[in-house]
Design an enzyme around this catalytic site. Structure first.
Site, short mmCIF file in Angstrom:
data_model
loop_
_atom_site.label_atom_id
_atom_site.label_comp_id
_atom_site.label_asym_id
_atom_site.label_seq_id
_atom_site.Cartn_x
_atom_site.Cartn_y
_atom_site.Cartn_z
N GLY A 1 0.80 -1.21 0.00
CA GLY A 1 0.00 0.00 0.00
C GLY A 1 0.84 1.26 0.00
CD GLU B 1 8.40 2.33 4.53
OE1 GLU B 1 9.43 2.67 3.91
OE2 GLU B 1 7.48 1.65 4.03
CD GLU C 1 -3.05 4.55 -8.49
OE1 GLU C 1 -2.61 5.48 -9.22
OE2 GLU C 1 -3.15 4.64 -7.27
CB CYS D 1 -1.74 8.82 -7.45
SG CYS D 1 -3.29 7.94 -7.26
#
Length: 490
Positions: A150, A179, A252, A286
């Protein structure tokens, strides 16, 4: 003293410490406060997670789609019941305003899980006659154990976007959150277990790329990797996944998306859209429309409208419900954004507003960068070519429609694009020529669960959301049945 206790790994339906004993700090970007020490997973932890996932997946896949859907819908109900608490945790970890996380992050993630719980039962094969005595049928079977990595900007939403189709199709998932923002993914794992998901079907391994991310992409017993993040990292993930065991990948990646304001556009509407396409989530999205193309004759009128709207932005404590603009996610990311801003100034872009770190009062403790607008931009400028992932809008002028489309497409990215015009014929004409996977007309940013999202060119591989993504978490088995006696040539 951290606000929360140590955060462990989630393997096999319970929290376990990392075998290597290493931890890392997670920080509130609005204050610099250490929120928690998080255990850093390693290769040994991944092996344990894979073993757990394989056992859980066999149990999960043996359930009917109706039974799986019921469990996923219970998780949806728990997510909505705990929306406010999860949103507050997301705000503490990401710095995004509570007004956003309460209304978008958990809500849209739960919507996607609900969607896949509903359409899972539509995942059916086909039966095709070949001749009088023979036919074949197809089955959509789960891949097995899949991995996902992710991004830090929408932690719980991205976790749900990746988990929902994978679980609905009968797979188990090992999820590595960023993280920087791992906290809500761990809470999601708790919710899945409480909803009745078999142990091991959703494991969460916080950690950095070197310690666990690379091992996840290379593990021979993981059948697919879904990654959200930057294009440079995406290339490494894709190479690692393919060279290790020819894993399937969904990616993505980054973007430098164009927003074309047409000559007949309502400039107030266009300005509203441009603001949302650049400053929502402090620009850390994004799909942001960071290259705004406006007709040369309308430039000054459009600039005035943008500047008026910047004055309405409420910058402050993300936990204050009046705040609409928070800090960037980390000190390192803030520094990267500020370097791009300085590059824009040095290359001759005209700064209309912002362009600096905000350090008044309590803001000095966080990673705040002022909403920044550059005008007189050219296509060769660094701020126009490179993804910044911050609150930086580049305004470009054009003289005719063909020029706007050609320049909009002159990028290695192809994630999103938008057009503002009341003329639907013009809108369709432009959109059909734009090289982007997600396009909006007279709006920006919405990605509903049934709509496939993903990029062209170096902005991605495959799609998230939509029915096609459910099928992408399966493999097709073809079975021919012969009803008459088989005739051998020997």
């Amino acid at each position: 003293m951290p606000r929360f206790s140590d955060q462990l790994l989630y393997i096999g339906g319970r929290y376990v410490p990392a075998r290597g004993g290493h931890t890392f700090e997670v920080v509130n970007p609005a204050t610099g406060e250490v929120l928690a020490n998080v255990h850093n997973a390693g290769a040994d932890d991944l092996d344990a997670a894979v073993d757990s996932a394989q056992a859980g997946q066999r149990q999960w896949a043996a359930l009917t789609t109706v039974e799986r859907s019921r469990i996923l819908l219970r998780a949806v109900a728990l997510l909505r019941e705990r929306n406010d608490a999860l949103a507050e945790l997301e705000t503490l970890n990401t710095g995004k305003p509570l007004s956003e996380t309460r209304s978008v992050d958990v809500v849209t993630g739960a919507d996607v899980l609900e969607y896949y719980a509903g359409v899972a039962q539509a995942l059916q094969g086909a039966q095709v006659p070949l001749r009088e005595g023979s036919f074949f049928y197809t089955r959509h079977e789960p891949l097995g154990v899949v991995g996902a990595i992710g991004a830090w900007n929408y932690p719980i939403q991205i976790a749900l976007w990746k988990a929902a189709p994978a679980l609905a199709a009968g797979n188990a998932m090992i999820f590595k959150p960023s993280e920087v923002t791992p906290l809500t993914a761990l809470k999601l794992a708790e919710i899945f277990t409480e909803a009745g998901l078999p142990d091991g079907v959703f494991n969460v391994l916080p950690g950095d790329g070197a310690s666990v991310g690379t091992a996840l992409t290379e593990h021979p017993q993981i059948e697919k990797i879904s990654f959200t993040g930057g294009t440079a990292t995406g290339r490494k993930v894709m190479a690692s996944a393919s060279s290790s065991s020819l894993k399937e990948v969904t990616m993505e990646l980054g973007g430098k998306s164009p927003l074309i304001v047409c000559a007949d556009a309502d400039l107030d509407l266009a300005a509203d859209i441009a603001m949302m396409a650049n400053f929502y989530s402090s620009g850390q999205v994004c799909t942001n429309g960071t290259r705004v193309f406006v007709p040369r004759a309308l430039r000054h009128a459009f600039e005035a409208r943008l500047l008026a709207r910047v004055q309405r932005i409420h910058i402050g404590d993300p936990l204050d419900e009046r705040t609409t603009f928070g800090p960037l996610v980390s000190a390192a990311h803030m520094q990267r954004v500020l370097e791009h801003i300085e590059q824009g100034k040095a290359e001759g872009a005209r700064l209309l507003c912002g362009g600096e770190r905000l350090q008044d009062g309590a803001l000095a403790q966080g990673y705040y960068v002022a909403p920044t607008i550059f005008s007189d931009c050219t296509d060769v400028m660094t701020i126009v070519r490179e993804e910044i992932f911050g609150p930086v809008l580049s305004l470009l002028t054009y003289d005719d429609e063909d020029e706007a489309v050609t320049r909009a497409n002159a990028t290695t990215y192809g994630l999103a694009a938008g057009v503002v015009t009341p003329d639907l014929a013009r809108a369709h004409r432009l959109i059909h020529r734009l090289e982007a996977g997600i396009c909006w007309v007279n709006t920006w940013g919405e990605s509903p669960a049934p709509m496939p999202v993903g990029g062209y060119k170096q902005s991605g591989v495959g799609r998230e959301n939509g029915l096609a993504t459910l099928q992408a978490y399966t493999r097709t088995k073809s079975v021919q049945i012969e009803l008459e006696r088989y005739a051998s040539v020997f």
